[in-house]
Write a protein that holds these residues in place. Structure first.
Motif, mmCIF file in Angstrom:
data_model
loop_
_atom_site.group_PDB
_atom_site.id
_atom_site.type_symbol
_atom_site.label_atom_id
_atom_site.label_comp_id
_atom_site.label_asym_id
_atom_site.label_seq_id
_atom_site.Cartn_x
_atom_site.Cartn_y
_atom_site.Cartn_z
ATOM 1 N N PRO A 27 2.249 3.547 -12.821
ATOM 2 C CA PRO A 27 3.540 4.157 -13.169
ATOM 3 C C PRO A 27 4.683 3.484 -12.425
ATOM 4 N N VAL A 28 5.878 3.612 -12.964
ATOM 5 C CA VAL A 28 7.079 3.069 -12.323
ATOM 6 C C VAL A 28 7.858 4.220 -11.704
ATOM 7 N N TYR A 29 8.242 4.040 -10.421
ATOM 8 C CA TYR A 29 9.014 5.068 -9.717
ATOM 9 C C TYR A 29 10.391 4.535 -9.344
ATOM 10 N N THR A 30 11.355 5.449 -9.208
ATOM 11 C CA THR A 30 12.683 5.049 -8.732
ATOM 12 C C THR A 30 12.742 5.236 -7.214
ATOM 13 N N SER A 31 13.740 4.637 -6.599
ATOM 14 C CA SER A 31 13.956 4.817 -5.154
ATOM 15 C C SER A 31 14.102 6.287 -4.802
ATOM 16 N N ASP A 32 14.776 7.024 -5.658
ATOM 17 C CA ASP A 32 14.965 8.447 -5.381
ATOM 18 C C ASP A 32 13.635 9.193 -5.367
ATOM 19 N N GLN A 33 12.770 8.833 -6.305
ATOM 20 C CA GLN A 33 11.455 9.483 -6.330
ATOM 21 C C GLN A 33 10.661 9.137 -5.070
ATOM 22 N N VAL A 34 10.754 7.886 -4.689
ATOM 23 C CA VAL A 34 10.063 7.465 -3.459
ATOM 24 C C VAL A 34 10.620 8.231 -2.259
ATOM 25 N N ALA A 35 11.971 8.376 -2.249
ATOM 26 C CA ALA A 35 12.627 9.016 -1.097
ATOM 27 C C ALA A 35 12.178 10.467 -0.921
ATOM 28 N N GLU A 36 11.804 11.088 -2.056
ATOM 29 C CA GLU A 36 11.355 12.486 -1.937
ATOM 30 C C GLU A 36 10.027 12.608 -1.209
ATOM 31 N N ASN A 37 9.222 11.571 -1.268
ATOM 32 C CA ASN A 37 7.892 11.613 -0.637
ATOM 33 C C ASN A 37 7.958 10.980 0.753
ATOM 34 N N ASP A 38 8.512 11.739 1.666
ATOM 35 C CA ASP A 38 8.756 11.235 3.031
ATOM 36 C C ASP A 38 7.914 11.979 4.053
ATOM 37 N N GLY A 39 6.928 12.728 3.560
ATOM 38 C CA GLY A 39 6.032 13.412 4.507
ATOM 39 C C GLY A 39 6.527 14.775 4.951
ATOM 40 N N SER A 40 7.752 15.112 4.593
ATOM 41 C CA SER A 40 8.258 16.418 5.040
ATOM 42 C C SER A 40 7.624 17.530 4.213
ATOM 43 N N ASP A 41 7.501 18.682 4.820
ATOM 44 C CA ASP A 41 6.940 19.863 4.136
ATOM 45 C C ASP A 41 5.601 19.571 3.462
ATOM 46 N N GLY A 42 4.775 18.792 4.122
ATOM 47 C CA GLY A 42 3.435 18.557 3.582
ATOM 48 C C GLY A 42 3.385 17.573 2.428
ATOM 49 N N LYS A 43 4.539 16.972 2.076
ATOM 50 C CA LYS A 43 4.536 15.992 0.982
ATOM 51 C C LYS A 43 3.849 14.700 1.442
ATOM 52 N N PRO A 44 3.352 13.892 0.486
ATOM 53 C CA PRO A 44 2.752 12.605 0.885
ATOM 54 C C PRO A 44 3.819 11.646 1.404
ATOM 55 N N ILE A 45 3.358 10.540 1.947
ATOM 56 C CA ILE A 45 4.278 9.552 2.510
ATOM 57 C C ILE A 45 4.174 8.278 1.691
ATOM 58 N N TRP A 46 5.296 7.959 0.996
ATOM 59 C CA TRP A 46 5.336 6.764 0.179
ATOM 60 C C TRP A 46 6.236 5.716 0.838
ATOM 61 N N MET A 47 5.936 4.466 0.537
ATOM 62 C CA MET A 47 6.782 3.346 0.985
ATOM 63 C C MET A 47 6.718 2.261 -0.083
ATOM 64 N N THR A 48 7.761 1.423 -0.112
ATOM 65 C CA THR A 48 7.720 0.322 -1.083
ATOM 66 C C THR A 48 7.835 -1.004 -0.360
ATOM 67 N N TYR A 49 7.212 -1.999 -0.960
ATOM 68 C CA TYR A 49 7.323 -3.357 -0.414
ATOM 69 C C TYR A 49 7.166 -4.334 -1.559
ATOM 70 N N GLY A 50 8.158 -5.208 -1.741
ATOM 71 C CA GLY A 50 8.090 -6.238 -2.792
ATOM 72 C C GLY A 50 7.896 -5.659 -4.172
ATOM 73 N N GLY A 51 8.505 -4.488 -4.431
ATOM 74 C CA GLY A 51 8.427 -3.922 -5.771
ATOM 75 C C GLY A 51 7.193 -3.072 -6.035
ATOM 76 N N VAL A 52 6.378 -2.886 -5.030
ATOM 77 C CA VAL A 52 5.164 -2.078 -5.201
ATOM 78 C C VAL A 52 5.317 -0.781 -4.397
ATOM 79 N N VAL A 53 4.831 0.321 -4.950
ATOM 80 C CA VAL A 53 4.896 1.609 -4.250
ATOM 81 C C VAL A 53 3.520 1.931 -3.661
ATOM 82 N N TYR A 54 3.524 2.300 -2.391
ATOM 83 C CA TYR A 54 2.277 2.615 -1.700
ATOM 84 C C TYR A 54 2.296 4.052 -1.204
ATOM 85 N N ASP A 55 1.150 4.724 -1.272
ATOM 86 C CA ASP A 55 0.979 6.020 -0.622
ATOM 87 C C ASP A 55 0.233 5.761 0.694
#
Lengths: 493, 493
Positions: free
Chosen positions: B2-30
């Motif tokens: 799937p393709v995610y936006t920066s905003d979607q990635v920003a929501e997954n920052d580990g707060s409130d039990g959410k997962p932690i996502w990061m991007t590098y070179g156009g790829v999204v990682y959990d």
């Protein structure tokens, strides 16, 4: 075999390059090559050079504790002693028996639970199943390792008793302290584990025979010691600046003298270190020291091997050299390289004695809980409940104990209990641990569990004892292994 | 994917039990499950939670030193970043490259003999053949282990430079000392070996992959350090009775802060021990500290692992707690049990960091002398001339080095050289050794020689690295083994 007279034997006393002969029970032995290997030190055995051994073994009865002395002598036979001369020896021994008091006649009564390896002198270990019942070993079952009879002091002698603090090497005098004097000084209590340098020697003997008491894992115990800090006593006696005394006067050693003739020393760094916690103790577990543990006064050198904790203290002195005698300079407490089976191959004087202890552990209890274990088949895994102790010298805390039940394929980290909260670098006492370990059932329905401890410097115990083996059997700290046979299988009804 | 936006990635920052996502070179990682295992500590990786990794790796260039970071990331891909959003990241990075100064533009020039494992930050070891040429390692080839760019101070900054001694936790103030102030205090010189906690990590990797620099045996060096004793500085700043400060105010730790952001701490026992020899050093081998080794000021904590010898010191403080940050509390310097391959399986906070070092040795040279070796056949024994180093943490003297050339059947005791005469319990520097060892020629005309050292507490090195293996690759002190191929056979004429 040729027959020799006492006079002929007397000529061979090692002087002027002559060989060293001795007689025992009518047999003449050439012990020249054995002198360096004598576990009690070469000085001691030389007392009998050119004469009969009988009077000495009467005093040093450890020679009767096992068959090792006679087995060793077998290889040194060179002749027979003339019957008349042996008769004279026997007559002298009769007189000694009749007229001199038995030096062991005033030994204390000991707890019958102790595992006695030798009665005279007393060498007894704490049974494994009692070892970890309490963090402080009850005084009555604290292991005992003596080199001689226990010194006996009359009430008058106790009242007159003083320990000398001799700073003459430092250009000062001798201060004498009675028990009362010491009890007026600030009291410090230290919980410290003591361990005989030969603990677990029996594990070595399975690999290759060593000399000395065949201890199991129980030549180790822990007590709360009460007394006065050694550094304060030395300061009180006039030692102002220990670093200066060492650097500018070469006073590197603090020597302890015992009423039973034992001498040992420790480095001035340990003796005067504010974090070293060396004690001149008059109490053990809240009571006056018992005779077996040094009454009236002993040294406690936390984290060092047992022998440095000299009992029945008579004198403490600053010195340029380490203590004389077999316990510091002789073979007794020196760990030789594993390839050396004859101490005359090496220069004992150049080898350091055991001081700070290394890292040890033991398993004291193991059970297979539940009915599953009863029905377990070879190849199954059963969960074993295991517990034990771990201790590192030098005050190094135990940071982990790893346990395996499948021949090292997987390791379970034990839960640390009593002793795990000791002060950093001053963990003088053992740490208890327990674990639930999956163990593979072998063909004979036994399981083998092994443990190894890791200390704060991340030292580890060696896997097997063959590369730490040494001829005196000291410091066997290889992984501790126990085999346990599962209970009988339940009959299928 | 799937393709995610920066905003979607920003929501997954580990707060409130959410997962932690990061991007590098156009790829999204959990990276949720990786946080605990991040070698640089979980705090550091969390800076990038919900955003792009690029700016951080620009600063922390150790991520480019091997393929490990990208290999690890491969398993965490969950999607692609929208092309527009990655374009924005790339634009930001272009700006960073153009406008911000390269943090590594002011690195010192290094000696080309160093074996460089990573340029940014610099990690380089001393080549094995240069390791034991001199007892003091020449400054130019002393191993380098940096976590960040080397701090650069202008002349004005050096003149204004002061280290703060902060005793506020002790109810006192802060004393500031300039270089000139320190040079007016009594100077002490200490010869001490430093070793990276990961030295010999590459030996582990043969057994099972670890993370971190793949050091050979050369992340160890020795220098004569000159400076002021830490205990004297603390006393000067107002610390009257360290034992009282610890026992009654719970001040157990002395923390070091570096100009490059590293923090580490040591126990107050080590910092103030009169036999501990901790130094605040301004000299190395008789010269001003070079920038690579902490100019203008660094801590020297003899016998402790490298990281505690904090460089570019800005502040020293007494504290109830050990230092914050990845270097003291994170995974970086914690030795996990060998069965643990995922740091999230254990409670890192409860595990002690590496402090006092254990026992290490290495072989740096080996030769087969004489023509016999040239003609040796498989099964023959040739005498190998072997030399190397041995070092134990905690000031424990090296008492013996054993060497074998026949797979442990026999051991030769090495002759100890430089370093063997160090003061008891204060042997902060390595000991050199050499031996002539009989070695069995194998089928391929190679011989294998192994060494192990024994320290004054009779600790030994473990036989193999498999039971000391740990996921961070720290403290590989298993027997050091070298295989040597004999020279070509001489042709029969």
């Amino acid at each position: 075999y040729p027959v020799y007279t006492s006079d002929q034997v007397a000529e061979n006393d090692g002087s002027d390059g002559k060989p060293i002969w001795m007689t025992y029970g009518g047999v003449v032995y050439d012990v020249t090559d054995f002198i360096a290997n004598h576990p009690g030190g070469s000085e001691k055995i030389m007392m009998a050079a050119g004469s009969s051994i009988e009077p000495y073994w009467h005093t040093y009865r450890q020679h009767f504790a096992s068959d090792l002395p006679t087995r060793l002598l077998e290889h040194m036979v060179i002749g027979r002693l003339a019957d008349d001369d042996q008769d004279k020896v026997d007559e002298q021994m009769d007189i000694i028996y009749e007229t001199s008091e038995d030096p062991f006649s005033k030994e204390p009564v000991r707890h019958k639970a102790l595992r006695v390896h030798s009665e005279q002198s007393m060498n007894a270990e704490t049974p494994a199943d009692l070892l970890t019942k309490q963090h402080l070993t009850p005084t009555s079952i604290f292991y005992i390792r003596h080199h001689h009879p226990v010194p006996f002091l009359t009430t008058e002698q106790v009242e007159a008793y003083e320990v000398s603090i001799d700073l003459s090497a430092y250009g000062k005098g001798t201060v004498k302290l009675s028990l009362e004097d010491l009890k007026k000084m600030p009291k410090t209590e230290v919980v410290a584990t003591l361990q005989c340098g030969g603990n677990r020697r029996s594990g070595f003997n399975k690999y290759q025979r060593t000399s000395g008491t065949g201890w199991g894992q129980g030549a180790i115990s822990t007590a709360k010691w009460g007394g006065v800090l050694l550094k304060d006593i030395l300061k009180h006696a006039g030692l102002e600046d220990p670093i200066d005394a060492q650097e500018n006067s070469n006073l590197h050693h603090v020597r302890f003298h015992s009423l039973d003739g034992v001498m040992a020393s420790i480095g001035i760094e340990k003796a005067t270190n504010p974090y070293g916690d060396c004690l001149i103790a008059y109490e053990m577990n809240g009571e006056s020291l018992p005779r077996d543990h040094g009454y009236p006064l002993r040294a406690i050198v936390p984290g060092y091997t047992g022998i440095r904790n000299v009992k029945w203290l008579s004198k403490i002195e600053l010195s340029k050299e380490e203590a004389e005698g077999a316990w510091q300079r002789g073979l007794n407490y020196k760990i030789l390289p594993p390839s050396v089976t004859d101490a005359s191959q090496v220069n004992i004087e150049e080898m350091p004695g055991m001081m700070e202890a290394s890292l040890f552990s033991g398993i004291t209890r193991m059970e297979a809980p539940g009915s599953f274990a009863k029905n377990a088949q070879p190849g199954d895994r059963v969960t074993m409940k295991v517990g034990g102790w771990a201790w590192a010298g030098g005050g190094r805390n135990i940071v982990r104990v790893d346990v395996t039940g499948d021949e090292n394929k997987t390791w379970t980290t034990a839960v640390l209990g009593d002793g795990s909260e000791q002060r950093t670098g001053r963990a003088w006492a053992w740490t208890f641990w327990e674990a639930e370990v999956p163990a593979v059932v072998k063909e004979d329905r036994s399981v083998e569990v092994a443990c190894k401890a890791i200390d704060a410097a991340f030292n580890v115990q060696p896997e097997s004892c063959d590369h730490v083996w040494n001829v005196r059997g000291l410091g066997n700290n290889s992984w501790f292994r126990v085999t346990y046979r599962l209970p009988e299988q339940q009959r299928q009804l």
